[in-house]
Design a protein around this motif. Structure first.
Motif, PDB file in Angstrom:
ATOM      1  N   TRP A  75     -17.270  18.740   5.882  1.00 32.68           N
ATOM      2  CA  TRP A  75     -17.126  17.625   6.696  1.00 32.68           C
ATOM      3  C   TRP A  75     -18.151  16.465   6.106  1.00 32.68           C
ATOM      4  CZ3 TRP A  75     -13.173  18.618   9.547  1.00 32.68           C
ATOM      5  CH2 TRP A  75     -13.014  20.077  10.063  1.00 32.68           C
ATOM      6  N   PRO A  76     -17.621  15.332   6.195  1.00 33.55           N
ATOM      7  CA  PRO A  76     -16.623  14.864   6.587  1.00 33.55           C
ATOM      8  C   PRO A  76     -15.266  15.046   5.709  1.00 33.55           C
ATOM      9  CG  PRO A  76     -17.765  12.875   5.827  1.00 33.55           C
ATOM     10  CD  PRO A  76     -18.827  14.213   6.040  1.00 33.55           C
ATOM     11  N   LEU A  77     -14.035  15.434   5.956  1.00 35.72           N
ATOM     12  CA  LEU A  77     -12.991  15.321   5.062  1.00 35.72           C
ATOM     13  C   LEU A  77     -12.172  14.239   4.899  1.00 35.72           C
ATOM     14  CD1 LEU A  77     -11.636  17.843   3.459  1.00 35.72           C
ATOM     15  CD2 LEU A  77      -9.926  17.831   5.706  1.00 35.72           C
ATOM     16  N   THR A  78     -12.143  13.816   3.578  1.00 36.97           N
ATOM     17  CA  THR A  78     -11.350  12.639   3.261  1.00 36.97           C
ATOM     18  C   THR A  78      -9.810  13.013   2.682  1.00 36.97           C
ATOM     19  OG1 THR A  78     -13.426  11.296   2.687  1.00 36.97           O
ATOM     20  CG2 THR A  78     -11.245  10.474   2.072  1.00 36.97           C
ATOM     21  N   VAL A  79      -8.784  12.385   3.182  1.00 39.85           N
ATOM     22  CA  VAL A  79      -7.284  12.843   2.862  1.00 39.85           C
ATOM     23  C   VAL A  79      -6.769  11.558   2.618  1.00 39.85           C
ATOM     24  CG1 VAL A  79      -5.589  14.124   3.475  1.00 39.85           C
ATOM     25  CG2 VAL A  79      -7.662  14.623   4.402  1.00 39.85           C
ATOM     26  N   GLN A  81       0.920  -1.014   0.222  1.00 40.54           N
ATOM     27  CA  GLN A  81       0.002  -0.142   0.001  1.00 40.54           C
ATOM     28  C   GLN A  81       1.028   1.028   0.021  1.00 40.54           C
ATOM     29  OE1 GLN A  81      -2.498  -2.183   3.126  1.00 40.54           O
ATOM     30  NE2 GLN A  81      -3.950  -0.557   2.412  1.00 40.54           N
ATOM     31  N   THR A  82       0.606   2.265  -0.750  1.00 47.76           N
ATOM     32  CA  THR A  82       1.318   3.522  -1.079  1.00 47.76           C
ATOM     33  C   THR A  82       0.723   4.519  -0.405  1.00 47.76           C
ATOM     34  OG1 THR A  82       0.199   3.829  -3.051  1.00 47.76           O
ATOM     35  CG2 THR A  82       2.321   2.469  -3.266  1.00 47.76           C
ATOM     36  N   GLU A  83      -0.528   4.565   0.160  1.00 49.73           N
ATOM     37  CA  GLU A  83      -1.164   5.724   0.547  1.00 49.73           C
ATOM     38  C   GLU A  83      -2.415   5.060   1.767  1.00 49.73           C
ATOM     39  OE1 GLU A  83      -2.844   7.741  -2.386  1.00 49.73           O
ATOM     40  OE2 GLU A  83      -4.978   6.512  -2.580  1.00 49.73           O
ATOM     41  N   LEU A  84      -2.410   6.168   2.648  1.00 48.12           N
ATOM     42  CA  LEU A  84      -3.544   5.797   3.762  1.00 48.12           C
ATOM     43  C   LEU A  84      -4.598   6.551   3.579  1.00 48.12           C
ATOM     44  CD1 LEU A  84      -4.235   4.336   6.500  1.00 48.12           C
ATOM     45  CD2 LEU A  84      -3.121   6.238   7.646  1.00 48.12           C
ATOM     46  N   VAL A  85      -5.772   6.180   3.638  1.00 52.25           N
ATOM     47  CA  VAL A  85      -7.129   7.051   3.661  1.00 52.25           C
ATOM     48  C   VAL A  85      -7.479   7.352   4.853  1.00 52.25           C
ATOM     49  CG1 VAL A  85      -9.608   7.228   2.915  1.00 52.25           C
ATOM     50  CG2 VAL A  85      -7.744   6.086   1.392  1.00 52.25           C
ATOM     51  N   VAL A  86      -7.710   8.691   5.487  1.00 49.90           N
ATOM     52  CA  VAL A  86      -7.995   9.217   6.703  1.00 49.90           C
ATOM     53  C   VAL A  86      -9.302  10.097   6.351  1.00 49.90           C
ATOM     54  CG1 VAL A  86      -7.191  10.426   8.543  1.00 49.90           C
ATOM     55  CG2 VAL A  86      -5.604   9.222   7.261  1.00 49.90           C
ATOM     56  N   THR A  87     -10.290   9.762   7.248  1.00 49.78           N
ATOM     57  CA  THR A  87     -11.502  10.579   7.447  1.00 49.78           C
ATOM     58  C   THR A  87     -11.303  11.661   8.602  1.00 49.78           C
ATOM     59  OG1 THR A  87     -12.658   8.754   6.382  1.00 49.78           O
ATOM     60  CG2 THR A  87     -13.988  10.605   7.476  1.00 49.78           C
ATOM     61  N   VAL A  88     -11.561  12.698   8.416  1.00 53.41           N
ATOM     62  CA  VAL A  88     -11.661  13.768   9.697  1.00 53.41           C
ATOM     63  C   VAL A  88     -12.944  14.495   9.700  1.00 53.41           C
ATOM     64  CG1 VAL A  88     -10.597  15.663  10.464  1.00 53.41           C
ATOM     65  CG2 VAL A  88      -9.114  14.118   9.132  1.00 53.41           C
ATOM     66  N   GLN A  89     -13.443  14.548  10.876  1.00 54.02           N
ATOM     67  CA  GLN A  89     -14.560  15.482  11.162  1.00 54.02           C
ATOM     68  C   GLN A  89     -14.575  15.590  12.523  1.00 54.02           C
ATOM     69  OE1 GLN A  89     -17.990  12.849  10.418  1.00 54.02           O
ATOM     70  NE2 GLN A  89     -17.053  10.888  11.147  1.00 54.02           N
ATOM     71  N   PRO A  90     -15.652  16.532  12.932  1.00 52.80           N
ATOM     72  CA  PRO A  90     -15.623  17.038  14.404  1.00 52.80           C
ATOM     73  C   PRO A  90     -16.486  15.841  15.451  1.00 52.80           C
ATOM     74  CG  PRO A  90     -16.536  18.522  13.118  1.00 52.80           C
ATOM     75  CD  PRO A  90     -16.433  17.630  12.297  1.00 52.80           C
ATOM     76  N   PHE A  91     -15.648  15.412  16.479  1.00 48.09           N
ATOM     77  CA  PHE A  91     -16.203  14.598  17.403  1.00 48.09           C
ATOM     78  C   PHE A  91     -17.252  15.307  17.930  1.00 48.09           C
ATOM     79  CE2 PHE A  91     -15.177  11.384  21.030  1.00 48.09           C
ATOM     80  CZ  PHE A  91     -16.208  10.496  20.856  1.00 48.09           C
TER      81      PHE A  91
END
Length: 476
Positions: free
Chosen positions: A148-152, A108-118
């Motif tokens: 939101w949500p933000l996917t990076v 795997q060459t990248e990691l998918v991360v989801t960010v949003q307010p808790f």
């Protein structure tokens, strides 16, 4: 304490994925707060923090997890400064950061991360704020916080010559403020599929003498598969280190021995109960002919064996045992009862030089009640009991004429202080020879453990060894 049992059952029955992500987020915030507590010796700052900490336990058991997270974050702010935190600091703390997976193979060459307010801070998000994510500073991803949500997608650095690395994903809200990045554990492993397949094959035809290693191998394989499905752990697990250790366990040689010191996760077979997940601290320099004391630490409701090692004063109990050269075992409680502690002691005694005259029980909250229940059922097995943040029922107070007992609660502990005072009144009337009670001013349900543990261990130090008990029977 009785009200915590149904709360624990309901917590376990929550939808697994969302509940575990939220528990991870709460644990991360608790560890941040405790790190700030350890760094801050000013009593005024600690009192500011305690005002925010007091409702956390009730928020947790009412499943108001976002409110509990907010309270923990504001306790951290209060420890760091008397001033109102900036909008950037509040928003940085409020974010929930969810990696798609925490265990990755080398393809795997990248990691998918989801960010949003808790939870939503009461202040607006700073204009122009951006989020920066990275594993190494040469490959930083910067994205605007515009939805939101933000996917990076974050680039994964190559493993190079390593067979696995337990890395840190860094996440920083860049809003012209002096903020520290959040750190999330991510493990990257070479040849992951083939190595897991070999471990699965190694489970065949295992000798009985390696029962602990076999049970731990099974638990590790289950944890690896859960991580590959994207399930969140309750804390950051070192999967790469776990895999290397599992490969050593697969070699048909004992792994858990005096020669290996440090902290370990393991599963100990305990008869009809199956295997009990535990965390173990082994001091350096153990010798088979020189027995050392053992401390059994029983956690409260809604958490697990990691609590005493990662929290409760940022691992204060580990530091206490390390300074004395004592063994420490934190078992996971059963759904409706304590861990099978006598059987765990017998299993450990086959691997480590236990001083059976100096085995101590420490419990917090529901764990305090379980510690007292175990002591009443097996009084000959323990040298002393410490009940923190709980007032366990004692069927026979006269039992404590033979068994030293330390009882403690914080004066602001809404869950335990009234019952602790009532129990103390009863025990004080008995004029017990080895009984100690302490009420800690202004402390609540969480901080009582960290602040009481030095006194608990001083109490243990003061006691003479008791007569060694016989091994427990299989039904125990």
């Amino acid at each position: 304490m009785r009200n915590l049992v149904p709360a624990l059952v309901l917590l376990i029955l929550l939808p697994a994925a969302s509940a575990q992500e939220e528990r991870y987020e709460l644990g991360r915030r608790l560890r941040q707060m405790e790190a700030a507590w350890e760094q801050q010796e000013d009593e005024t700052a600690r009192q500011r923090a305690l005002e925010h900490l007091r409702p956390v336990t009730r928020q947790f058991f009412a499943f108001r997890l976002a409110e509990a997270a907010r309270s923990l974050d504001h306790a951290t702010f209060a420890l760091q400064s008397p001033r109102e935190p900036s909008a950037a600091r509040q928003w940085a703390a409020a974010l929930q950061i969810t990696p798609q997976k925490r265990l990755l193979d080398d393809q795997q060459t990248e990691l998918v991360v989801t960010v949003q307010p808790f939870y939503r801070p009461a202040v607006p998000l700073p204009r122009g704020a951006r989020l920066r994510l990275w594993f190494i500073e040469k490959e930083v991803v910067s994205v605007p916080l515009d939805s939101w949500p933000l996917t990076v997608r974050v680039p994964l650095p190559p493993l190079g010559e390593h067979d696995g690395l337990d890395r840190r994903l860094y996440v920083l809200l860049d809003a012209q403020d002096n903020l520290q990045p959040v750190r999330i554990g991510i493990s990257q492993v070479a040849r992951l599929s083939s190595r897991l397949e070999r471990l699965t094959q190694a489970l065949q035809d295992r000798p009985e003498a390696l029962a602990i290693e076999t049970a731990t191998l099974r638990a590790r394989l289950a944890a690896f598969r859960a991580a590959l499905r994207g399930e969140a752990p309750i804390t950051d697990f070192p999967y790469a280190e776990w895999l290397r250790n599992a490969e050593l366990m697969a070699a048909h040689k004992p792994f858990f021995t005096c020669e290996r010191h440090g902290q370990y996760w393991l599963s100990i077979p305990t008869g009809a109960e199956g295997a009990t997940p535990c965390r173990l601290f082994v001091p350096k320099g153990l010798h088979p002919e020189r027995p050392v004391p053992l401390v059994i630490a029983l956690h409260g409701a809604g958490v697990d064996e990691n609590m005493f090692f990662d929290s409760y004063g940022a691992g204060q109990i580990v530091r206490e045992c390390h300074s004395r050269g004592w063994l420490l075992l934190a078992p996971r409680a059963g759904l409706l009862g304590p861990a099978p502690v006598p059987a765990l002691i017998d299993a450990l005694a086959k691997r480590y030089p236990l001083d059976r005259r100096r085995i101590f029980l420490v419990g917090h909250s529901l764990g305090a009640a379980q510690a007292a229940a175990l002591a009443q059922r097996h009084p000959e097995s323990f040298a002393a009991v410490a009940a923190l943040g709980g007032a366990p029922p004692l069927s026979d107070p006269q039992l404590l004429r033979r068994l030293p007992f330390f009882l403690a609660a914080g004066s602001q502990d809404d869950l335990a202080i009234a019952a602790a005072r009532s129990l103390h009144k009863k025990l004080a009337a008995e004029k017990l020879p080895h009984y100690r009670f302490r009420e800690y001013p202004r402390l609540e349900h969480l901080t009582i453990v960290r602040e009481a543990l030095p006194d608990v261990f001083a109490f243990f130090d003061s006691l003479p060894p008791v007569k060694a008990p016989p091994p427990s029977s299989p039904r125990d």
